[in-house]
Design a protein around this motif. Structure first.
Motif, PDB file in Angstrom:
ATOM      1  N   MET A 148     151.710  35.593 103.760  1.00 45.51           N
ATOM      2  CA  MET A 148     151.428  37.023 103.732  1.00 45.51           C
ATOM      3  C   MET A 148     152.170  37.749 102.623  1.00 45.51           C
ATOM      4  N   TYR A 149     151.612  38.904 102.256  1.00 39.48           N
ATOM      5  CA  TYR A 149     152.297  39.894 101.439  1.00 39.48           C
ATOM      6  C   TYR A 149     152.559  41.091 102.351  1.00 39.48           C
ATOM      7  N   VAL A 150     153.613  41.799 102.107  1.00 37.56           N
ATOM      8  CA  VAL A 150     153.905  43.009 102.877  1.00 37.56           C
ATOM      9  C   VAL A 150     153.686  44.216 101.979  1.00 37.56           C
ATOM     10  N   GLY A 151     152.706  45.036 102.333  1.00 37.41           N
ATOM     11  CA  GLY A 151     152.473  46.303 101.644  1.00 37.41           C
ATOM     12  C   GLY A 151     151.532  46.232 100.467  1.00 37.41           C
ATOM     13  N   ALA A 152     151.633  45.187  99.632  1.00 33.58           N
ATOM     14  CA  ALA A 152     150.851  45.191  98.396  1.00 33.58           C
ATOM     15  C   ALA A 152     150.563  43.791  97.885  1.00 33.58           C
ATOM     16  N   LEU A 153     149.463  43.677  97.134  1.00 32.44           N
ATOM     17  CA  LEU A 153     149.147  42.481  96.375  1.00 32.44           C
ATOM     18  C   LEU A 153     149.408  42.827  94.916  1.00 32.44           C
ATOM     19  N   PRO A 154     150.480  42.285  94.333  1.00 36.78           N
ATOM     20  CA  PRO A 154     150.856  42.672  92.974  1.00 36.78           C
ATOM     21  C   PRO A 154     149.873  42.179  91.916  1.00 36.78           C
ATOM     22  N   SER A 155     149.991  42.732  90.755  1.00 38.97           N
ATOM     23  CA  SER A 155     149.179  42.331  89.615  1.00 38.97           C
ATOM     24  C   SER A 155     149.351  40.844  89.320  1.00 38.97           C
ATOM     25  N   GLY A 156     148.220  40.153  89.160  1.00 35.51           N
ATOM     26  CA  GLY A 156     148.237  38.729  88.835  1.00 35.51           C
ATOM     27  C   GLY A 156     148.278  37.805  90.020  1.00 35.51           C
ATOM     28  N   MET A 157     148.409  38.336  91.246  1.00 39.07           N
ATOM     29  CA  MET A 157     148.527  37.497  92.429  1.00 39.07           C
ATOM     30  C   MET A 157     147.179  37.349  93.134  1.00 39.07           C
ATOM     31  N   LEU A 158     147.058  36.273  93.910  1.00 37.62           N
ATOM     32  CA  LEU A 158     145.807  36.014  94.611  1.00 37.62           C
ATOM     33  C   LEU A 158     146.039  35.683  96.075  1.00 37.62           C
ATOM     34  N   LEU A 159     144.962  35.787  96.836  1.00 32.45           N
ATOM     35  CA  LEU A 159     144.949  35.376  98.239  1.00 32.45           C
ATOM     36  C   LEU A 159     143.923  34.268  98.398  1.00 32.45           C
ATOM     37  N   LYS A 230     145.957  47.915  83.253  1.00 31.86           N
ATOM     38  CA  LYS A 230     146.924  46.831  83.185  1.00 31.86           C
ATOM     39  C   LYS A 230     148.103  47.099  84.120  1.00 31.86           C
ATOM     40  N   GLY A 231     148.416  46.112  84.961  1.00 30.52           N
ATOM     41  CA  GLY A 231     149.534  46.253  85.888  1.00 30.52           C
ATOM     42  C   GLY A 231     149.183  46.906  87.208  1.00 30.52           C
ATOM     43  N   ALA A 232     147.913  47.244  87.415  1.00 26.94           N
ATOM     44  CA  ALA A 232     147.505  47.851  88.684  1.00 26.94           C
ATOM     45  C   ALA A 232     147.712  46.872  89.836  1.00 26.94           C
ATOM     46  N   PHE A 233     147.914  47.409  91.034  1.00 26.46           N
ATOM     47  CA  PHE A 233     148.131  46.572  92.214  1.00 26.46           C
ATOM     48  C   PHE A 233     147.371  47.143  93.405  1.00 26.46           C
ATOM     49  N   LEU A 234     147.190  46.307  94.408  1.00 23.06           N
ATOM     50  CA  LEU A 234     146.468  46.679  95.628  1.00 23.06           C
ATOM     51  C   LEU A 234     147.461  46.965  96.742  1.00 23.06           C
ATOM     52  N   ALA A 235     147.308  48.117  97.399  1.00 22.84           N
ATOM     53  CA  ALA A 235     148.196  48.481  98.506  1.00 22.84           C
ATOM     54  C   ALA A 235     147.409  48.572  99.809  1.00 22.84           C
ATOM     55  N   VAL A 236     147.979  48.014 100.874  1.00 21.73           N
ATOM     56  CA  VAL A 236     147.453  48.192 102.231  1.00 21.73           C
ATOM     57  C   VAL A 236     148.413  49.153 102.920  1.00 21.73           C
ATOM     58  N   GLN A 237     147.952  50.364 103.162  1.00 26.04           N
ATOM     59  CA  GLN A 237     148.826  51.453 103.575  1.00 26.04           C
ATOM     60  C   GLN A 237     148.939  51.584 105.095  1.00 26.04           C
ATOM     61  N   ASN A 238     149.957  52.297 105.507  1.00 24.71           N
ATOM     62  CA  ASN A 238     150.181  52.523 106.937  1.00 24.71           C
ATOM     63  C   ASN A 238     149.095  53.367 107.590  1.00 24.71           C
ATOM     64  N   ASP A 239     148.310  54.113 106.775  1.00 26.67           N
ATOM     65  CA  ASP A 239     147.226  54.929 107.324  1.00 26.67           C
ATOM     66  C   ASP A 239     145.918  54.165 107.419  1.00 26.67           C
ATOM     67  N   GLY A 240     145.942  52.871 107.071  1.00 23.85           N
ATOM     68  CA  GLY A 240     144.741  52.052 107.169  1.00 23.85           C
ATOM     69  C   GLY A 240     143.884  52.052 105.918  1.00 23.85           C
ATOM     70  N   ASN A 241     144.293  52.792 104.895  1.00 23.25           N
ATOM     71  CA  ASN A 241     143.528  52.793 103.661  1.00 23.25           C
ATOM     72  C   ASN A 241     143.955  51.618 102.784  1.00 23.25           C
ATOM     73  N   VAL A 242     143.017  51.109 101.997  1.00 24.34           N
ATOM     74  CA  VAL A 242     143.287  50.075 101.004  1.00 24.34           C
ATOM     75  C   VAL A 242     143.035  50.712  99.654  1.00 24.34           C
ATOM     76  N   VAL A 243     144.060  50.721  98.804  1.00 21.58           N
ATOM     77  CA  VAL A 243     143.999  51.479  97.553  1.00 21.58           C
ATOM     78  C   VAL A 243     144.489  50.621  96.394  1.00 21.58           C
ATOM     79  N   ILE A 244     143.813  50.731  95.248  1.00 16.45           N
ATOM     80  CA  ILE A 244     144.307  50.134  94.009  1.00 16.45           C
ATOM     81  C   ILE A 244     144.994  51.232  93.209  1.00 16.45           C
ATOM     82  N   TYR A 245     146.264  51.005  92.876  1.00 14.94           N
ATOM     83  CA  TYR A 245     147.064  51.977  92.142  1.00 14.94           C
ATOM     84  C   TYR A 245     147.418  51.459  90.757  1.00 14.94           C
ATOM     85  N   LYS A 246     147.433  52.378  89.817  1.00 11.61           N
ATOM     86  CA  LYS A 246     148.043  52.157  88.513  1.00 11.61           C
ATOM     87  C   LYS A 246     149.206  53.144  88.450  1.00 11.61           C
TER      88      LYS A 246
END
Length: 256
Positions: A148-159, A230-246
């Protein structure tokens, strides 16, 4: 839709940034870790203990080794086969520290390179288990594992199939299922969102370094967020939203 696979890793890493930085350290890092005499061959890394370059932990059954490599990468091996890595190579002299606040961090000097994002859990420890899992526990409660990842999937990482990103409050899980579908769950089985890419066993999802989140089967893209940054990451938030942030800018979310 044609997308290039980038930054594919041999063993999927585990969590880094929550909303901004690539690693989160909740307490001041030391210049070098304090390593107990038996820590390099024990199966547990206790609060305040660390692994210097060249040191390792080993499971009780001697089948699995967590090595702090001299190139800066923290890697779990079965024999010569890597099962998981922090993907922090090319940082010679880096070390791992099981902080007293419960966060496992790989540092180069005072710079955090990777973190489990489990801070705020004083007394937590890291265990290399006989079943090939790598787990951070607080008492008997598992806070983090190599799956598992906690909170985010960082840039360059996979599941890969069976791996997931969990929200910090543990209420939501974004799961890469073995059938190829990427699904957001709440509770044990309530699905909130998916990429609708089932019937593709062996598919995986990667947060590409170009900012695009893509589900692949081999080299064929099945779904994409169509984002760039470049460098964007995926966050799974406490409110249930899934967001890609730069940085702090939202590029995409499951709500559209």
């Amino acid at each position: 839709m044609r997308n290039k696979i980038v930054a594919t890793v041999a063993a999927a890493g585990v969590g880094a940034a929550l909303l901004a930085s690539p690693a989160v350290a909740a307490e001041q890092p030391p210049v070098a870790p304090s390593v107990a005499g038996a820590a390099k061959v024990a199966s547990v890394l206790k609060p305040g203990q660390g692994l210097k370059p060249g040191h390792y932990l080993r499971s009780h059954n001697r089948k699995y080794v967590l090595a702090m490599q001299t190139d800066g990468n923290l890697v779990l091996y079965k024999g010569k086969t890597p099962l998981w890595a922090s993907n922090t190579g090319r940082h010679k002299g880096a070390f791992a520290l099981m902080q007293t606040d419960g966060n496992l961090v790989v540092y180069k000097g005072r710079t955090p390179l990777w973190a489990s994002n489990t801070g705020g859990q004083r007394g937590a420890f890291l265990a290399v288990q006989d079943d090939s899992n790598l787990v951070i526990y607080k008492g008997r409660t598992a806070l983090w594992s190599r799956y598992m990842y906690v909170g985010a999937l960082p840039s360059g990482m996979l599941l890969k199939g069976g791996q997931y990103v969990r929200s910090p409050n543990s209420k939501y899980r974004l799961v890469m299922q073995t059938d190829g579908n990427l699904v957001l769950y709440t509770g044990k089985s309530t699905a909130l969102w998916s990429t609708v890419t089932g019937r593709h066993p062996g598919a995986f999802v990667i947060m590409q370094t170009d900012g695009n989140l893509v589900v692949y089967k081999g080299r064929t893209a099945l779904w994409s967020s169509r984002t760039q940054g470049k460098g964007a990451f995926l966050a799974v938030q406490n409110d249930g939203n899934v967001v890609i942030y730069k940085g702090h800018k939202a590029l995409w979310s499951r709500h559209g």
